[in-house]
Design an enzyme around this catalytic site. Structure first.
Site, PDB file in Angstrom:
ATOM      1  N   HIS A  94       0.812  -1.216   0.000  1.00  9.98           N
ATOM      2  CA  HIS A  94       0.000   0.000   0.000  1.00  9.98           C
ATOM      3  C   HIS A  94       0.842   1.260   0.000  1.00  9.98           C
ATOM      4  CE1 HIS A  94      -4.447  -0.497   0.383  1.00  9.98           C
ATOM      5  NE2 HIS A  94      -4.026  -1.738   0.221  1.00  9.98           N
ATOM      6  N   ASP A 164      -8.209   2.660   9.326  1.00 10.33           N
ATOM      7  CA  ASP A 164      -9.547   2.406   8.792  1.00 10.33           C
ATOM      8  C   ASP A 164      -9.597   1.139   7.931  1.00 10.33           C
ATOM      9  OD1 ASP A 164     -10.878   4.453   9.983  1.00 10.33           O
ATOM     10  OD2 ASP A 164     -10.768   5.827   8.289  1.00 10.33           O
ATOM     11  N   GLU A 280     -14.299  10.806  13.708  1.00 12.21           N
ATOM     12  CA  GLU A 280     -13.655  11.041  12.424  1.00 12.21           C
ATOM     13  C   GLU A 280     -14.539  12.001  11.650  1.00 12.21           C
ATOM     14  OE1 GLU A 280     -12.523   8.210   8.739  1.00 12.21           O
ATOM     15  OE2 GLU A 280     -11.832   7.444  10.678  1.00 12.21           O
TER      16      GLU A 280
END
Length: 423
Positions: A94, A164, A280
């Site tokens: 990632h 997340d 958030e």
């Protein structure tokens, strides 16, 4: 005092030992006896990352380590080699701008086995080891957080702080802080680590903590992979909740939105019944975003119409909050949530609520990923920018970026994580 972080997916960064190039077959002469593959399938897979923003850099070989010693042996060989070659650690790939790639070198595939070489040998990294009484878990640096969660839940425990997206490696997110909506309460993931095993740029294997090799410990946590490769982490655990009440409310005024965020994170020292566990938010600059981003939250039969909430077509802000609970306390959850919501100043008609198992909440982004994959929309370039913005400048940032530069020209998520500075 709070700062804001605009964060998307954590980036896996890596250590690089710079040198010259050599022929792939010469790698086999360096005394590296771990699973070293030059199979074209392995090499091709290790040349790509999540960002897809850089051209694929083909490594000479891919290593599938089964232990910290395997990684140390490779880095030591690179450091001492007369040839010289680069070494790059890759978790779940990632990275954004090719940080997990390396040309003319070896990619250490920390997460799983890309090709058949690891499976054929039967050598695999150690599984997570949970210590229920001490409330921590020892995990391989390439372990994905979703698998850490599955292991700890067998003992009724879970890590305190998350990202997340759970299909990221432990070493990758610990190299980048590891931030999500729980960070205001527990700090980022790097604030919940007891101990690390790290392979340095010279191939040394060090165990480090607050007491042992503390300088390396603090350098590696959030160090963007520039000080070593994390091969083991000891992560703090807490009793796992069973369910989550997940709520979204909307704002048309940015100051009101940030003021409510700051109020909610100021409650972090209050008893569990008097605070949310997750805070958030995100910016909505076009109508499609709120109905598509993590769209499993909203009912497709009742899409959110921005025009009905903001008739002038301005930017909207979504506050995303969640409260953990157990089945045994379900009778009080409505009252606790209602008491907290009464103190906020969102648009009254904009409350959307859902209830789900704790695991489903933590794994919610993966479900959105599967939908995008099914439509062929996942394997595309992903440009991301992550910024810490101080409280004193967040209003200027809103005016200049959200309402200025971006306008209604973006369809990607703009996430806002409120942070307590002392966390």
């Amino acid at each position: 005092m709070a700062t804001k972080l605009l964060l998307t997916f954590a980036i896996c960064r890596l250590i690089v030992t710079v040198g010259l190039t050599l022929d792939p077959t010469e790698l086999l002469l360096l005394g590296v006896d771990a699973q070293l593959s030059v199979d074209p399938t392995d090499v091709k897979a290790a040349s790509l990352d999540f960002g897809l923003l850089t051209g694929a850099q083909l490594p000479l070989a891919v290593m599938h380590p089964a232990s910290s010693e395997d990684v140390a042996q490779l880095v030591k060989a690179a450091y001492g080699s007369n040839f010289g070659f680069t070494v790059s650690a890759r978790g779940h790939g990632h990275s954004i701008n090719g940080q997990a790639q390396t040309a003319n070198g070896v990619v250490v595939q920390m997460s799983g086995s890309i090709g058949g070489s690891g499976v054929a040998s039967g050598r695999k990294p150690p599984y997570p080891r949970v210590w229920p009484q001490e409330r921590f878990v020892d995990v391989w640096g390439g372990e994905l957080w979703i698998d850490v969660l599955r292991s700890t839940l067998q003992h009724g425990l879970a890590p305190k702080s998350w990202t997340d997206y759970l299909y990221l490696s432990v070493g990758g997110t610990l190299s980048n802080a590891g931030i999500s909506g729980q960070a205001f309460n527990h700090g980022p993931q790097i604030s919940n680590v007891h101990e690390l095993d790290v392979v340095t740029g010279k191939g040394e294997l060090l165990t480090c903590s607050e007491e042992q090799n503390s300088e390396m410990f603090h350098a590696v946590l959030g160090g963007l992979g520039q000080f070593g490769i994390i091969t083991r982490a000891r992560i703090s655990l807490e009793p796992a909740p069973q369910r989550v009440r997940w709520i979204r409310v909307l704002y048309s005024n940015f100051s009101t939105f940030t003021r409510d965020q700051e109020y909610l994170i100021s409650l972090h020292e209050q008893p569990a019944s008097q605070k949310f566990d997750y805070v958030e938010g995100f910016v909505i600059v076009d109508e499609g975003l709120i109905n598509n981003w993590r769209s499993s939250f909203f009912s497709p039969h009742n899409p959110v119409k921005i025009s009905s909430l903001e008739p002038n077509g301005g930017v909207l802000y979504c506050l995303e909050i969640a409260k953990n609970y157990h089945e045994s306390t379900a009778s009080t959850i409505d009252q606790e949530v209602e008491s907290l919501l009464k103190k906020l100043n969102f648009i009254p008609a904009s409350v959307f609520t859902t209830d789900m198992p704790y695991v489903d909440f933590l794994d919610r982004v993966h479900k959105a990923e599967l939908k995008l994959r099914s439509k062929g929309l996942w394997e595309v370039p992903h440009p991301w920018l992550n910024l810490f913005v101080p409280k004193s400048k967040i209003a200027d940032f809103d005016k200049g970026v959200f309402k200025g530069i971006l306008g209604n020209k973006t369809s990607g998520p703009i996430l806002i994580y409120p942070m307590n500075k002392n966390k």
